[in-house]
Every structure is written in C-alpha cells, then in structure tokens.
Write a protein that holds these residues in place. Structure first.
Motif, mmCIF file in Angstrom:
data_model
loop_
_atom_site.group_PDB
_atom_site.id
_atom_site.type_symbol
_atom_site.label_atom_id
_atom_site.label_comp_id
_atom_site.label_asym_id
_atom_site.label_seq_id
_atom_site.Cartn_x
_atom_site.Cartn_y
_atom_site.Cartn_z
ATOM 1 N N LEU A 10 99.344 6.537 17.512
ATOM 2 C CA LEU A 10 98.292 6.916 19.101
ATOM 3 C C LEU A 10 97.700 5.450 19.101
ATOM 4 N N PRO A 11 97.435 5.191 20.289
ATOM 5 C CA PRO A 11 96.581 4.178 20.257
ATOM 6 C C PRO A 11 94.846 4.183 19.508
ATOM 7 N N ALA A 12 94.640 2.582 19.689
ATOM 8 C CA ALA A 12 93.651 3.034 18.586
ATOM 9 C C ALA A 12 91.986 2.995 19.771
ATOM 10 N N PRO A 13 92.177 2.697 20.608
ATOM 11 C CA PRO A 13 91.034 3.826 21.335
ATOM 12 C C PRO A 13 91.283 5.273 21.150
ATOM 13 N N LEU A 14 92.553 5.642 21.035
ATOM 14 C CA LEU A 14 92.184 7.551 20.957
ATOM 15 C C LEU A 14 91.633 7.531 19.782
ATOM 16 N N THR A 15 92.594 7.304 18.467
ATOM 17 C CA THR A 15 92.246 7.174 17.196
ATOM 18 C C THR A 15 90.644 6.387 16.461
ATOM 19 N N TRP A 16 89.839 6.020 17.591
ATOM 20 C CA TRP A 16 88.486 5.391 16.886
ATOM 21 C C TRP A 16 88.006 6.603 17.457
ATOM 22 N N ALA A 17 87.973 7.043 18.835
ATOM 23 C CA ALA A 17 87.347 8.178 19.173
ATOM 24 C C ALA A 17 86.649 9.311 18.433
ATOM 25 N N THR A 18 88.428 9.682 18.692
ATOM 26 C CA THR A 18 87.783 10.940 18.305
ATOM 27 C C THR A 18 87.338 10.975 16.205
ATOM 28 N N ALA A 19 87.419 9.852 15.885
ATOM 29 C CA ALA A 19 87.118 9.670 14.283
ATOM 30 C C ALA A 19 85.560 9.120 14.777
#
Ligand code: HEM
Ligand code: SF4
Ligand code: SF4
Lengths: 536, 167
Positions: free
Chosen positions: A273-282
């Motif tokens: 997954l794109p990093a912005p998505l995984t960072w936002a999710t985390a």
C-alpha cells in the motif's frame, strides 16, 4: 468527542459485548480442562510477565554468542543453532517463541480488558501504559529479527526503512543503507543491538508504571500454569528449533520470506500500500487506541464516602481495596484513633469492596441510621438492608433462598420468585458477612446464596477471594460462628452461568427443605436494637 | 469431567498453542517479489547546482556593505531540480524531476525508485541533468547487463567517481 448516544459509542459498545461474550465462551471452554486458578485466559497479565522473563533470560544467553558485524552476525547465530543447538540453539528458540507468546498474550490481555470494560474511567491509566508497552514490545521484536541478518532481516530492514523514509524527516534516506552490498557498516548493527536491548528495558519500566494502580498485582502465573507454559515452549523449541533464512544478500531481493506473522503481519501491507495510506492508518489506529478510554467516557458512580463518626481506623478497607484507592491518613477529627481512611476517587472503580470490609457495615445496627465508616453513596449498605428486608418479607413457603449477586456475574433478571429473593450488589465483595447472619437469624430466608463472576475471574479482582475468606473466617470481617455452614452457599459461575445458578438454587432449596424448619424469630424488626458492632 | 480427561485437555491446549505459535512464526511464506523478475533500485542523494549564479560585487559595492557582511560575491542558496532518466533497450522507462530538499530548497535532491523487470539481457541508459539546463543531460552512462532472477541492481550517483555507479 462522540456523544454517549452517538454511532461511534454504540459501535464500541457492540464490539465490547461481542468480545466479552467470546472471552466468556473461551474461558468456560478452557475451564473444562483447567482448574480456575490455572486457566490461561484468566492469567494473561501474569503470563505476559512470565514470557517477558523467559525472553530476557534467553536473550542474555544468546547475547554472549552474538557478534555485531555485517557478516559475523549471521555466522554467530548459525553457530548457536548448529554447533551449540542443545543450549544456545534452545535458548534462541526460547527467545523467538517466547517473544511470540509474549505478544500473543499481551494482545489477548488487551482484548480481554476491553471486553470487560476495564479500560475506561479510572482504568485509563492501565490502558494507556499497556498500549505503550505493546508498541515497545513490537519495536523490540522487529529489531530482533533485524539482528540475524538473514533474508528476513533484509526484508524487514528494507521495508522498515522505506516506511520511515516516507516520512521525509531523516536527512539521508535510511533505505540507501540496504540497496547494495557494502553500503552497510557494522555500526548499524551496534545501533540495532542497542535499540533491541534498551527498548525492552524501557518496556519493563513502563510495565512497572502499568501496575501502579493495581493492588497486589498478579505478576506470576500459578505454578501449574507456569510449568505447562514452560514445557510447551521447550517442546516447541526442540521439535521445531528457530532457524535463520539464508544470509542476507543485498545484491538480490529476498523474494520469498517466511514471516513471523505475530510481529510482522503488517509488513506485506506496508510494502504494497502507498506510504501515506499506511502512515495515516497507523497513526489513526494508535490515536484510537490512546483515546478509546474516552470514547465515550465512562459515567462513574460517586466514589465511596468515609464517615468519620463510624470509622475507627481499622484499615480493613485499606487492606481489601483491589485498586490501592484507599490510604490511611492521620486523624482529622480529633477522635482517639490513630488513623482514618481516605479515598482517592481517581483510582477507585466503585466496586464497594471497602464497604463490605468495614466492621461498622452491619445490618444489625438500629440505634443510629445505618451508616458504615465507608460506603458507596449510589448503593449504600442501608439500601441493601432495605432491599433484603423487602425481599425477605415477600418470600414464603419452605426452601426460601436469598440470592446476593454482583452486577458483572450471572444475570439475575427474572430469577426472583416466591421462594427466591434477589439482591444486587456491585461486587460480591461489597456484601458485609454480617448480612448472611442477618438474613438467617431474622428468618428472612432459610439459606443464603452468594453468586458472581466465574471463579478467578472477579471483575473487581478480589471480590470472590475476600468473600470466600470472610466466609471461611480467615479474613476480617469474619462470618459469625453461629451461621450454619449448610445454609450458606457460593456459586462463582460468571455471565454464562444462569443455568448453573438455577440448578444450584433448586438443589439448595431441596437441601434446605430437608433441614428442620427455622425457629420462629423472637425479635421483630424495629424493636430496640442491640448494637452489634463486631470487634475491630 | 474425570481427572484424566482434564489433564488430557490441558495437554491438548498446550499442544495446540505450541503448534500455532510454531506455525505462524514462519508460515505461511510471503512471496515478496516474483521469482522470475529482477529489480533495479535507483537510490542517490545529489545536490544540483545553485539556481542563481553568484553576482560579483564591485569594490564600491563591497564598501557600501556593513563591515561584518562584506564579501566578494552574493550567491543564492536555492538549488536546481535534477532531471533523471532511465531507458531500457532505447525505450524510456523512468523519467523523474527531483526537486531539492529543505524548506529553502537548498538541500540535495533525493531519488529512491525501484523497478521490477523480467529477468534477462538489457541495454540500460542512465541520464542526469544537475545544472538546470532545459535540454540534454550533464551525465550519461550506457551499459549492457544480464539480470538474473531476483537480482537487485543498485544504481547510485557519485560525481566524484565519475557519475553513475552500478553495484
Ligand atoms: C507485556 C505486556 C503486559 C503485561 C505483562 C501486563 C501485565 C498486567 C498485569 C500483571 C496486570 C494486573 C492483573 C491483575 O493482577 O489483576 C495488568 C492489568 C491491566 N492491564 Fe496489562 N499488561 C500488559 C499489556 C497491556 C496492554 C497492551 C493493555 C491494553 C492496552 C493492558 C491493559 C491492562 C489493564 C486495563 C489492566 C487493569 C485491569 C483491571 O483494572 O483490573 N495491559 N496488566
Ligand atoms: S469502591 Fe472498590 S476501588 Fe473504590 S475504594 Fe472501595 S474497594 Fe477501593
Ligand atoms: S474499614 Fe471502616 S472503620 Fe476500618 S478504616 Fe475503613 S472505613 Fe474506617
């Protein structure tokens, strides 16, 4: 913040009920094989400590053989697994599987506390510190896999550093260290090793904080459970020793990696997954975990009030409080006692166990209004006595039973009948033992049945323990000797125990009917009363 | 339940717990990268030239400056973005314009890209412009390579070693 009636609040409530039911079922399933004291699901925090010690001890051992160098690291780990398999190899397996077990029991512990609704109100403190520990445990586990410097380590290194680089706050992209052979130097391993050792130490300190508001926390599992856990860990380590994947090779991609899914389940997602998505999710999940104790905030009843006119400073409430919410402080009213009880509302969960411990909480008192030294304003002892008397008057026939049940245990709805009186408590431990004597000596019922959470699963930690000890006359306030054993029963059956409770009531009623009928009561309620304050 | 069955139940539980722990500690295996492909990783940090040429001060201009700020020339700190291209067998596969880093755009440009290709023989061309020119490139390197399955070919840029470095 969501309104208590909002959708979010309802969703959390629904989820909580589901999780609670799941745990109730699993606990009673394991209860078929385990005695309550040994039930793993009732010892998750203690098991967490147990595995923490195992991981620490085995970690110290493998550290002796570990070499921090780009090539030496792998070889030193291989040496342990191949040459010294019987000790260093087993220790390595203990270290790995112990860490897996640690994260499993910590996650279950988290879920269980959530399901039990023991994370809101004053318990936010244990919850928040628990979340911090869990994050630290993950950091320790991930850096641990990094140290082996095999293909899995390479994978972890690349994905982690790419993820961190996506933040854009590190000057030099960390991932550049892992793009080609020779880019990596030994200092990096020293740093990783430092993190891998320092983080668990910090976790241990936070764990100590985690238990600051828990009286007499159970940090050691009972011996039977500890043995079982140890032996199964040993068996796993011998049958399926922890091994390395092929050595890391930065000139090629790992391709296929055997992941430790307990620690690394998120890695494929971080990769895909794109990093912005995984960072936002985390960040969202982390913020959610930190704020859930207030989503919505718990509506707490009023904390217990100390009535100095009835407090003699005996410190029983102090000794029995499961959350260290009571301190004994110097007398403030000039009365000739050495101390008085003081409640810290910020630590108190409103279980009422303190009221059950207070020697002045006796229903026999008539001279003054029934006001014990310490009492819950929202469910006072006086109200319990009124309720007991009203229920007692309602009952008729033979085999009459007064059931005292706690709010978290066996559901009591619809249980009352002509022969069964029902009195609700916050916790079984809220019941002063004098009530049993009161019910029987006044013939409000022929028998008393105290019921609540499942054995060893008391929602307020010590309610069952203290109740049994008071009834067994091994802990103050003790049940009076004149109470006949055959007229008092306890049943710790939990929320799934309604059938068991009904069966118990039926068998108890039969047993009571077989006893000689109680002698007629000489003293009608309301007559000039004798003050029967138990000795401190 | 009879006592023996309870012990057996505990044994069963421990066995299952150990089995699940042991299993998920390494399985299922994750196919992180297709077996028959190779990877090119382009990773470098390089600062483009300053955006504005330095303006030399005349002697009287220097004299007019406050004593502490006197200097022979004035240079803007901002850097130009890099232009990078990678072509495979003459076909342009990757073209990137990489801005300088930093709030005042005075830091080096950073490029980190990964490409997955079927294993095989390729003629690779790399080009980089770091002088801010609109046309053409300041560096170019061509080479032929046989990429093995799962190979990771790293491309770095180090001007002091003559430009593109293949590892
Ligand atoms: C390795 C990690 C952990 C260990 C070893 C641990 C250990 C413990 C222990 C020994 C207790 C006292 C239990 C008792 O005596 O009744 C406890 C209580 C508690 N823990 Fe943890 N814990 C860990 C992680 C967590 C996590 C991740 C959470 C949730 C975020 C959490 C939430 C709680 C809560 C809410 C309580 C209070 C329960 C109550 O109010 O009765 N813990 N923990
Ligand atoms: S109500 Fe429970 S937690 Fe609060 S002071 Fe009394 S015993 Fe302690
Ligand atoms: S148990 Fe009752 S009498 Fe004893 S210290 Fe507590 S409040 Fe006072």
């Amino acid at each position: 913040m969501a309104a208590p009636s909002g959708f979010g609040a309802r969703a959390v409530k629904f989820l909580r009920a589901r999780v609670r039911l799941l745990f109730d079922r699993a606990e009673s399933l394991l209860g078929l094989a385990f005695p309550p004291a040994w039930n793993p699901l009732l010892n998750l925090g203690a098991l967490g400590f147990f595995f923490f010690w195992i991981v620490t001890a085995s970690g110290i051992y493998v550290y002796i053989f570990f070499d921090t160098g780009v090539t030496q690291a792998y070889d030193s780990v291989e040496y342990m697994t191949r040459e010294q398999w019987y000790l260093a190899g087993v220790m390595r397996s203990f270290h790995r599987y112990g860490s897996d077990a640690l994260v499993i029991v910590a996650a279950l512990h988290l879920l269980r506390e959530f399901g039990q609704d023991r994370y809101r109100g004053v318990r936010w403190f244990s919850w928040l510190t628990g979340i911090v520990v869990l994050v630290l445990v993950f950091v320790a586990g991930i850096t641990g896999y990094w140290l082996v410097w095999d293909k899995l380590a390479q994978y972890v290194a690349v994905v982690t550093s790419e993820w961190l680089d996506a933040l854009g706050i590190f000057g030099e992209p960390i991932a550049r260290n892992f793009v080609a052979p020779g880019a990596l130097d030994d200092r990096f391993f020293t740093l990783m090793l430092f993190v891998h050792i320092a983080v668990p130490l910090v976790a241990l300190i936070v764990l100590w904080v985690h238990l600051q508001r828990i009286a007499k926390p159970r940090i050691n599992p009972p011996r039977g459970l500890a043995c079982g856990a140890f032996v199964s860990l040993l068996a796993l380590s011998l049958a399926h020793p922890a091994t390395s994947r092929p050595p890391a090779d930065l000139a090629s991609v790992p391709g296929e990696v055997g992941l430790d899914w307990f620690y690394l389940a998120a890695y494929p997602l971080l990769e895909i997954l794109p990093a912005p998505l995984t960072w936002a999710t985390a960040l969202f999940l982390f913020a959610l975990a930190l704020s859930i104790p207030w989503l919505p905030p718990m509506r707490l009843a009023r904390p217990p009030r100390v009535d100095l006119d009835n407090c003699n400073g005996c410190a029983r409430c102090f000794a029995d409080c499961p959350y260290d919410a009571i301190t004994m402080v110097p007398r403030s009213d000039g009365a000739p006692f050495s101390a008085e009880a003081r409640v810290d509302p910020g630590s108190c969960v409103r279980c009422g166990i303190c009221a059950g411990a207070c020697p002045t909480a006796t229903p026999f008192r008539r001279a003054s209004a029934l006001s014990p030294g310490i009492d819950l304003p929202d469910l006072p002892i006086a109200a319990l006595r009124d309720r007991v008397e009203a229920e007692g008057r309602r009952l008729s026939g033979r085999g009459r039973i007064m059931v005292f049940g706690c709010a978290e245990g066996v559901p009591l709805e619809g249980l009352a009948s002509a022969r069964v009186g029902v009195v609700r408590l916050n916790c079984a431990g809220q019941l002063p033992p004098a009530f049993v004597d009161y019910v029987l000596s006044r013939d409000l019922a022929e028998g008393v049945l105290v019921t609540g959470c499942a054995a060893n699963a008391c929602h307020a930690r010590f309610g069952i323990l203290w109740t049994e000890a008071r009834f067994a006359r091994t802990r103050d306030p003790q049940l009076r000797r004149r109470v006949p054993a055959e007229r008092l029963r306890t049943l710790w059956a939990g929320r799934l125990g309604r059938r068991a409770l009904e069966a118990e009531i039926a068998s108890f009623a039969r047993a009571l009917e077989a006893l000689p009928p109680p002698a007629p009561v000489r003293r009608a309620p309301g007559l000039p009363a004798t003050r029967e304050v138990e000795r401190a | 339940m009879p006592e023996l069955a309870r012990w057996a139940g505990q044994l069963l539980f421990y066995g299952l717990a150990a089995l699940l722990t042991g299993f998920f500690a390494t399985r299922p295996v994750w196919q992180q990268f297709p077996k028959d492909r190779a990877q090119i990783t382009i990773a470098f940090v390089h600062g483009g030239e300053r955006k504005d040429a330095c303006t030399k001060f005349a002697a009287e201009e220097i004299a007019r400056l406050p004593p502490r700020a006197r200097r022979p020339s004035d240079c803007g700190r901002e850097r130009v973005p890099l232009r990078f291209e990678l072509a495979l067998d003459g076909r342009l596969l990757l073209a990137r314009t990489v801005p300088p880093s930093g709030i005042s755009r005075d830091g080096p440009s950073r490029l980190y890209e990964k490409l997955a290709l079927p294993a095989g023989r390729y003629a690779i061309t790399l080009r980089l412009a770091d002088s801010g020119r609109a046309e053409g490139f300041d560096y170019e390197r061509r080479f032929d390579i046989e990429l093995r399955p799962l190979q990771n070919l790293a491309i770095d840029f180090q001007p002091d070693r003559g430009g593109f470095v293949i590892r």
